[in-house]
Scaffold this active site. Sequence first.
Site, PDB file in Angstrom:
ATOM      1  N   LYS A  15     -34.458 -14.836 -40.377  1.00 11.95           N
ATOM      2  CA  LYS A  15     -35.160 -15.712 -39.424  1.00 11.95           C
ATOM      3  C   LYS A  15     -36.046 -14.912 -38.483  1.00 11.95           C
ATOM      4  CE  LYS A  15     -31.313 -17.244 -37.560  1.00 11.95           C
ATOM      5  NZ  LYS A  15     -30.261 -16.573 -38.346  1.00 11.95           N
ATOM      6  N   ARG A  90     -27.810 -24.656 -32.933  1.00 12.89           N
ATOM      7  CA  ARG A  90     -26.799 -24.129 -33.858  1.00 12.89           C
ATOM      8  C   ARG A  90     -25.631 -25.062 -34.038  1.00 12.89           C
ATOM      9  NH1 ARG A  90     -26.393 -17.894 -34.429  1.00 12.89           N
ATOM     10  NH2 ARG A  90     -28.334 -17.387 -33.443  1.00 12.89           N
ATOM     11  N   ARG A 130     -29.159  -3.109 -40.407  1.00 13.73           N
ATOM     12  CA  ARG A 130     -30.274  -3.477 -39.526  1.00 13.73           C
ATOM     13  C   ARG A 130     -30.353  -2.521 -38.333  1.00 13.73           C
ATOM     14  NH1 ARG A 130     -30.650  -9.386 -37.214  1.00 13.73           N
ATOM     15  NH2 ARG A 130     -28.467  -8.974 -36.792  1.00 13.73           N
ATOM     16  N   ARG A 163     -27.324  -3.321 -33.239  1.00 11.95           N
ATOM     17  CA  ARG A 163     -26.648  -4.348 -32.447  1.00 11.95           C
ATOM     18  C   ARG A 163     -25.140  -4.213 -32.558  1.00 11.95           C
ATOM     19  NH1 ARG A 163     -29.534 -10.003 -33.865  1.00 11.95           N
ATOM     20  NH2 ARG A 163     -27.345 -10.637 -33.870  1.00 11.95           N
ATOM     21  N   ARG A 174     -19.191 -14.268 -37.674  1.00  9.30           N
ATOM     22  CA  ARG A 174     -20.440 -15.038 -37.467  1.00  9.30           C
ATOM     23  C   ARG A 174     -20.688 -15.991 -38.646  1.00  9.30           C
ATOM     24  NH1 ARG A 174     -24.084  -9.995 -36.577  1.00  9.30           N
ATOM     25  NH2 ARG A 174     -25.853 -11.419 -36.613  1.00  9.30           N
TER      26      ARG A 174
HETATM   27  P1  AP5 Z   1     -33.257 -10.580 -39.460  1.00 11.37           P
HETATM   28  O1  AP5 Z   1     -34.643 -11.096 -39.638  1.00 11.37           O
HETATM   29  O2  AP5 Z   1     -32.969  -9.753 -38.244  1.00 11.37           O
HETATM   30  O3  AP5 Z   1     -32.203 -11.777 -39.633  1.00 11.37           O
HETATM   31  P2  AP5 Z   1     -31.825 -12.995 -38.686  1.00 11.37           P
HETATM   32  O4  AP5 Z   1     -31.695 -14.191 -39.578  1.00 11.37           O
HETATM   33  O5  AP5 Z   1     -32.762 -13.113 -37.540  1.00 11.37           O
HETATM   34  O6  AP5 Z   1     -30.386 -12.527 -38.272  1.00 11.37           O
HETATM   35  P3  AP5 Z   1     -29.636 -12.493 -36.875  1.00 11.37           P
HETATM   36  O7  AP5 Z   1     -28.438 -11.625 -37.114  1.00 11.37           O
HETATM   37  O8  AP5 Z   1     -30.536 -12.114 -35.753  1.00 11.37           O
HETATM   38  O9  AP5 Z   1     -29.206 -13.951 -36.732  1.00 11.37           O
HETATM   39  P4  AP5 Z   1     -28.039 -14.432 -35.909  1.00 11.37           P
HETATM   40  O10 AP5 Z   1     -28.299 -15.871 -35.928  1.00 11.37           O
HETATM   41  O11 AP5 Z   1     -26.697 -14.035 -36.383  1.00 11.37           O
HETATM   42  O12 AP5 Z   1     -28.162 -13.629 -34.536  1.00 11.37           O
HETATM   43  P5  AP5 Z   1     -28.703 -14.059 -33.117  1.00 11.37           P
HETATM   44  O13 AP5 Z   1     -29.278 -12.879 -32.470  1.00 11.37           O
HETATM   45  O14 AP5 Z   1     -29.517 -15.291 -33.207  1.00 11.37           O
HETATM   46  O15 AP5 Z   1     -32.873  -9.741 -40.776  1.00 11.37           O
HETATM   47  C1  AP5 Z   1     -31.614  -9.083 -40.891  1.00 11.37           C
HETATM   48  C2  AP5 Z   1     -31.796  -7.753 -41.626  1.00 11.37           C
HETATM   49  O16 AP5 Z   1     -32.221  -8.024 -42.974  1.00 11.37           O
HETATM   50  C3  AP5 Z   1     -32.883  -6.840 -41.025  1.00 11.37           C
HETATM   51  O17 AP5 Z   1     -32.502  -5.491 -41.165  1.00 11.37           O
HETATM   52  C4  AP5 Z   1     -34.141  -7.147 -41.878  1.00 11.37           C
HETATM   53  O18 AP5 Z   1     -34.992  -6.020 -41.933  1.00 11.37           O
HETATM   54  C5  AP5 Z   1     -33.518  -7.463 -43.223  1.00 11.37           C
HETATM   55  N1  AP5 Z   1     -34.250  -8.472 -43.975  1.00 11.37           N
HETATM   56  C6  AP5 Z   1     -34.872  -9.593 -43.495  1.00 11.37           C
HETATM   57  N2  AP5 Z   1     -35.409 -10.315 -44.496  1.00 11.37           N
HETATM   58  C7  AP5 Z   1     -35.097  -9.628 -45.641  1.00 11.37           C
HETATM   59  C8  AP5 Z   1     -35.376  -9.888 -47.033  1.00 11.37           C
HETATM   60  N3  AP5 Z   1     -36.050 -10.949 -47.434  1.00 11.37           N
HETATM   61  N4  AP5 Z   1     -34.895  -8.988 -47.923  1.00 11.37           N
HETATM   62  C9  AP5 Z   1     -34.198  -7.886 -47.546  1.00 11.37           C
HETATM   63  N5  AP5 Z   1     -33.932  -7.583 -46.250  1.00 11.37           N
HETATM   64  C10 AP5 Z   1     -34.362  -8.471 -45.304  1.00 11.37           C
HETATM   65  O19 AP5 Z   1     -27.341 -14.469 -32.384  1.00 11.37           O
HETATM   66  C11 AP5 Z   1     -26.398 -13.496 -31.995  1.00 11.37           C
HETATM   67  C12 AP5 Z   1     -25.265 -14.166 -31.229  1.00 11.37           C
HETATM   68  O20 AP5 Z   1     -25.779 -14.816 -30.042  1.00 11.37           O
HETATM   69  C13 AP5 Z   1     -24.536 -15.293 -31.980  1.00 11.37           C
HETATM   70  O21 AP5 Z   1     -23.512 -14.795 -32.813  1.00 11.37           O
HETATM   71  C14 AP5 Z   1     -23.996 -16.127 -30.812  1.00 11.37           C
HETATM   72  O22 AP5 Z   1     -22.849 -15.534 -30.255  1.00 11.37           O
HETATM   73  C15 AP5 Z   1     -25.106 -16.043 -29.775  1.00 11.37           C
HETATM   74  N6  AP5 Z   1     -26.074 -17.145 -29.896  1.00 11.37           N
HETATM   75  C16 AP5 Z   1     -27.380 -17.046 -30.278  1.00 11.37           C
HETATM   76  N7  AP5 Z   1     -27.958 -18.259 -30.280  1.00 11.37           N
HETATM   77  C17 AP5 Z   1     -26.992 -19.138 -29.891  1.00 11.37           C
HETATM   78  C18 AP5 Z   1     -26.968 -20.547 -29.721  1.00 11.37           C
HETATM   79  N8  AP5 Z   1     -28.042 -21.317 -29.987  1.00 11.37           N
HETATM   80  N9  AP5 Z   1     -25.822 -21.108 -29.309  1.00 11.37           N
HETATM   81  C19 AP5 Z   1     -24.728 -20.372 -29.057  1.00 11.37           C
HETATM   82  N10 AP5 Z   1     -24.676 -19.027 -29.213  1.00 11.37           N
HETATM   83  C20 AP5 Z   1     -25.798 -18.418 -29.624  1.00 11.37           C
END
Ligand code: AP5
Length: 217
Positions: A15, A90, A130, A163, A174
């Site tokens: 994403k 979410r 990552r 991270r 997660r």
């Molecule tokens: P990346 O693009 O970073 O993936 P992502 O989908 O953005 O993953 P996140 O881990 O950021 O999502 P998340 O939802 O768990 O975390 P968030 O920060 O939102 O890609 C991942 C890796 O793969 C990278 O190394 C990239 O280079 C590689 N890659 C990408 N595309 C690829 C491809 N096609 N092929 C190969 N490699 C690829 O949330 C973190 C925490 O915050 C949550 O656990 C929760 O506690 C809290 N939180 C956040 N939002 C909320 C909410 N709305 N409500 C409650 N808690 C929340």
Amino acid sequence: MGKVFILMGPPGCGKGTQTSRLSAKLSLPHVDTGSLLRKNIEDGTALGAEAKGYMDKGELVPAELVSRIIKNRLEQDDARGGYILDGFPRSIEQAHILEGIQNELGYDTENVAIYFDVPTEVLVERLVNRRSCPQCGKIYNLLSIKPQVEGKCDVCNVDLIQRSDDTAEVANARFKTYNESTAPLLDYFSDKGILKKINANLPIDEVWAQILELLGK
Ligand code: AP5
């Protein structure tokens, strides 16, 4: 009418990577709840202190805290013409909160949800490898998207960071949270007729090509 893109899918589905491209392509703000929460932790705010315990365990931060962050962000002028939501909503509860905020703000926008479909098996490897730049936020991967100089951002030349929730153990928590709380949104958005699905288990450029096709670009 402006567009609001809701990018959804399991942790590590790509994403953040694709939102950066989409944001640059459409000149729409990238609203990423995970980064906004991490910024609060880094800045030592009370909200960040409360959120940290949930994030470290791979659980959702309470909706009330996240909705405050989202509302503050969407009130800014640059969101009037549309925006890209990365990691929000979410849960069904958060989808209702978003609708409430959108009604209150009254911007002329419509929602489009894009679901990144990837089997969980490939995601742990993506997450533990990552790395990201603490300055510009650029995302790397030690296996697939390596920096030119080991450990340094190509753009800022500062040390890349990992991270704290990108361990196999927290990643599995997660995924569990995703399956329980977030996956039900697929039916919710589908019933509203706004859900689009892409195959995100492909190289980054091919995932991007599918997004461009959805946009008719
Ligand atoms: P990346 O693009 O970073 O993936 P992502 O989908 O953005 O993953 P996140 O881990 O950021 O999502 P998340 O939802 O768990 O975390 P968030 O920060 O939102 O890609 C991942 C890796 O793969 C990278 O190394 C990239 O280079 C590689 N890659 C990408 N595309 C690829 C491809 N096609 N092929 C190969 N490699 C690829 O949330 C973190 C925490 O915050 C949550 O656990 C929760 O506690 C809290 N939180 C956040 N939002 C909320 C909410 N709305 N409500 C409650 N808690 C929340």
